[in-house]
Enzyme design. Structure first.
Site, PDB file in Angstrom:
ATOM      1  N   ASP A  18      12.271  39.179 -13.853  1.00 58.34           N
ATOM      2  CA  ASP A  18      11.591  37.884 -14.047  1.00 58.34           C
ATOM      3  C   ASP A  18      10.214  37.856 -13.395  1.00 58.34           C
ATOM      4  O   ASP A  18       9.732  36.797 -13.008  1.00 58.34           O
ATOM      5  CB  ASP A  18      12.447  36.722 -13.500  1.00 58.34           C
ATOM      6  CG  ASP A  18      13.853  36.716 -14.060  1.00 58.34           C
ATOM      7  OD1 ASP A  18      13.989  36.774 -15.298  1.00 58.34           O
ATOM      8  OD2 ASP A  18      14.821  36.673 -13.273  1.00 58.34           O
ATOM      9  N   LYS A  21       6.735  40.515 -16.779  1.00 58.15           N
ATOM     10  CA  LYS A  21       6.349  41.772 -17.427  1.00 58.15           C
ATOM     11  C   LYS A  21       5.899  41.558 -18.864  1.00 58.15           C
ATOM     12  O   LYS A  21       4.989  42.238 -19.340  1.00 58.15           O
ATOM     13  CB  LYS A  21       7.528  42.755 -17.396  1.00 58.15           C
ATOM     14  CG  LYS A  21       7.927  43.189 -15.991  1.00 58.15           C
ATOM     15  CD  LYS A  21       9.099  44.162 -16.009  1.00 58.15           C
ATOM     16  CE  LYS A  21      10.395  43.530 -16.440  1.00 58.15           C
ATOM     17  NZ  LYS A  21      10.895  42.473 -15.538  1.00 58.15           N
ATOM     18  N   GLY A  45      14.811  39.367 -20.744  1.00 54.47           N
ATOM     19  CA  GLY A  45      14.148  38.215 -21.334  1.00 54.47           C
ATOM     20  C   GLY A  45      12.682  38.203 -20.970  1.00 54.47           C
ATOM     21  O   GLY A  45      12.335  38.050 -19.801  1.00 54.47           O
ATOM     22  N   HIS A  46      11.821  38.434 -21.952  1.00 56.79           N
ATOM     23  CA  HIS A  46      10.388  38.449 -21.698  1.00 56.79           C
ATOM     24  C   HIS A  46       9.729  37.288 -22.436  1.00 56.79           C
ATOM     25  O   HIS A  46       9.901  37.128 -23.644  1.00 56.79           O
ATOM     26  CB  HIS A  46       9.772  39.780 -22.151  1.00 56.79           C
ATOM     27  CG  HIS A  46      10.208  40.944 -21.318  1.00 56.79           C
ATOM     28  ND1 HIS A  46       9.942  42.244 -21.664  1.00 56.79           N
ATOM     29  CD2 HIS A  46      10.888  40.993 -20.152  1.00 56.79           C
ATOM     30  CE1 HIS A  46      10.440  43.050 -20.737  1.00 56.79           C
ATOM     31  NE2 HIS A  46      11.027  42.312 -19.825  1.00 56.79           N
ATOM     32  N   GLN A 247      14.417  44.122 -16.689  1.00 55.27           N
ATOM     33  CA  GLN A 247      14.963  43.789 -15.372  1.00 55.27           C
ATOM     34  C   GLN A 247      13.969  44.204 -14.268  1.00 55.27           C
ATOM     35  O   GLN A 247      12.770  44.122 -14.478  1.00 55.27           O
ATOM     36  CB  GLN A 247      16.341  44.417 -15.160  1.00 55.27           C
ATOM     37  CG  GLN A 247      17.461  43.802 -15.979  1.00 55.27           C
ATOM     38  CD  GLN A 247      17.595  44.415 -17.350  1.00 55.27           C
ATOM     39  OE1 GLN A 247      17.519  45.608 -17.530  1.00 55.27           O
ATOM     40  NE2 GLN A 247      17.805  43.574 -18.337  1.00 55.27           N
ATOM     41  N   ARG A 330      19.907  30.222 -16.482  1.00 61.61           N
ATOM     42  CA  ARG A 330      20.326  29.953 -15.111  1.00 61.61           C
ATOM     43  C   ARG A 330      19.117  29.755 -14.204  1.00 61.61           C
ATOM     44  O   ARG A 330      18.085  30.408 -14.371  1.00 61.61           O
ATOM     45  CB  ARG A 330      21.169  31.119 -14.569  1.00 61.61           C
ATOM     46  CG  ARG A 330      22.514  31.289 -15.240  1.00 61.61           C
ATOM     47  CD  ARG A 330      23.291  32.455 -14.663  1.00 61.61           C
ATOM     48  NE  ARG A 330      22.686  33.731 -14.975  1.00 61.61           N
ATOM     49  CZ  ARG A 330      23.198  34.905 -14.600  1.00 61.61           C
ATOM     50  NH1 ARG A 330      24.298  34.951 -13.876  1.00 61.61           N
ATOM     51  NH2 ARG A 330      22.594  36.034 -14.939  1.00 61.61           N
TER      52      ARG A 330
END
Length: 458
Positions: A18, A21, A45-46, A247, A330
């Site tokens: 997070d 990137k 997730g980007h 990640q 989250r």
């Protein structure tokens, strides 16, 4: 006339993911002809913000938003074809042409419904038994990598051979259904609506899994390629290649806060193995580093603050930084910058330089703290220990620095940053021993300070 080979850059997260990137890969792709994902799955997730429009990517490389750039999914990625096609449909609806530019390694292991069922059941069993949950996304990433390492995975190339696929699928279902029902007691768990079509009485059914895989095979086939060969050929003809990690380093299965980690190697060296190129083709390693620290899920976090209480620095980071996971939604735990952690990341990645992101989130804080080391078992240590138990026992040692009140949002020249912001950045570089070559001052593509271009750095 001989063509000069291209120059290649690896982008990795240096913390717990997070770090931003996606934006930087998209920005750097202006100088690249190809972008490669080399590990992870749709647990990544980007988020990209281009001209104020937000786009979230989970499997497709972030370079897809640049017209003409080829995007590769390397053999190190575990692939949910269903999620890939869903992501493709969303991009195509937004007008992005991608099928002619997306290439998928035939060696990618497949994520199938029983992998997600195992993931969900294991976390539920841990919770039921009173153990601490790992904090997985429940999307089957870990179980898919287990099948890969166990040399029993179904891979993209198996989709070309229906009879072989069916035989291997039956063997896998025999194994995994036994674990689900006998060991984990899956009949008692709620697997949710996304897995319901594939399951009955806690078991995963053969026919719906097989039928869906065969439907997907026909759609996927035109994009399947020998990615290793194509990347090596692209390099020789002079193309610049960007390797996009998912990640972050502290989630690496070997070098992270084990066992609270992901199931793949997130460090820069894995770009070679996960894409099928030699390590000599990795010319520059850029570490994407948030100006503070965040973490999603369980596991130790030495500099964690009270981030749910209004009026605290942690709450400021959480709300101003919109700290929610792109993939899971989250809330991210928030804390002060950890330079001792960065030393470990620099060591295992061989960082050439850093990009500091979300500097603007710290605007308005009157005072900042910067962790320079820890007290552990009565001794001072200046680098993050290995393993969760020692990290959990660390007491951070802080330096206090002045904050700034002026806005840094959208600043694109280093000298225009407030003096205190520049001092903060320079102290980070001094402690970690890694030069800062880029600074991001908002999620927008163009709000970036460039001191040294990784594609040009010697």
């Amino acid at each position: 006339m001989n063509t000069k080979p291209g120059r290649n850059v690896v982008v990795v997260g240096t913390q717990w993911g997070d770090e931003g990137k996606g934006k930087l890969v998209d920005w750097l792709t202006e100088s690249a002809q190809a972008v490669v994902r080399f590990q992870g799955g749709h647990n990544a997730g980007h988020t990209l913000v281009i001209n104020g429009v937000k786009t979230a990517l989970h499997l497709i490389p972030s370079g897809i938003m640049r017209a003409g750039v080829k995007c590769y999914i390397g053999n190190g990625v575990v692939l949910s074809v269903a999620k890939l096609l869903e992501e493709m449909a969303g991009l195509e609806k937004a007008g992005v042409e991608l099928r002619s530019r997306l290439r998928i390694s035939e060696a990618c292991p497949l994520i199938l419904p029983f992998h997600a069922a195992l993931d969900v059941a294991r976390e539920a069993a841990r919770e039921k038994g009173g153990s601490e949950k790992i904090g997985t996304t429940g999307r089957g990433i870990g179980p898919a990598y287990e099948d890969k390492i166990g040399r029993r995975a179904l891979r993209v190339q198996d989709l070309k051979h229906p009879e072989r696929f069916a035989a291997k699928l039956r063997d896998l279902l025999d194994l995994h259904n036994h674990v689900l029902t006998t060991y984990l007691g899956s009949a008692a768990f709620d697997f949710g609506p996304h897995l319901a079509p594939y399951m009955q009485d806690g078991r995963v059914l053969f026919q719906p899994v097989f039928d869906e895989a065969m439907r997907h095979a026909a759609i996927l086939q035109p994009m399947v390629a020998d990615v290793s060969r194509e990347l090596n050929e692209a390099h020789l003809r002079g193309d610049n290649i960007l390797f996009e990690g998912a990640q972050g380093t502290l989630l690496d299965v070997d070098h992270g806060t084990y066992p609270f980690v992901t199931s793949s190697n997130c460090v820069a060296g894995n770009a070679a193995a996960g894409a099928g190129v030699g390590p000599g083709l990795l010319h520059y390693v850029l570490g994407i580093t948030k100006a503070y620290c965040t973490r999603v899920g369980s596991g130790p976090f030495p500099t964690e603050l009270e981030w749910e209480k209004p009026g605290t620095p942690g709450y400021h980071m959480s709300t101003v930084g919109f700290e929610k996971g792109v993939t899971t939604g989250r809330s991210r735990r928030c804390g002060w910058f950890d330079a001792a952690l960065l030393k470990r990341s620099a060591q295992v990645n061989g960082l050439s330089g850093m990009c500091i992101t979300k500097l603007d989130v710290l605007d308005g804080l009157s005072e900042l703290k910067l962790c320079t080391g820890y007290r552990l078992d009565g001794a001072l240590v200046d680098i993050l220990p290995m393993g969760a138990d020692d990290i959990a026992a660390c007491e951070p040692v802080y330096e206090t620095m002045p904050g700034w009140s002026d806005s840094t949002v959208g600043v694109t020249e280093y000298d225009r940053l407030p003096l205190a912001a520049r001092q903060y950045l320079e102290r980070i570089a001094q402690i970690t021993g890694v030069p800062i070559h880029m600074v991001s001052t908002s999620p927008d593509r163009d709000h970036t300070i460039l001191m040294r271009n990784p594609f040009l750095a010697g």
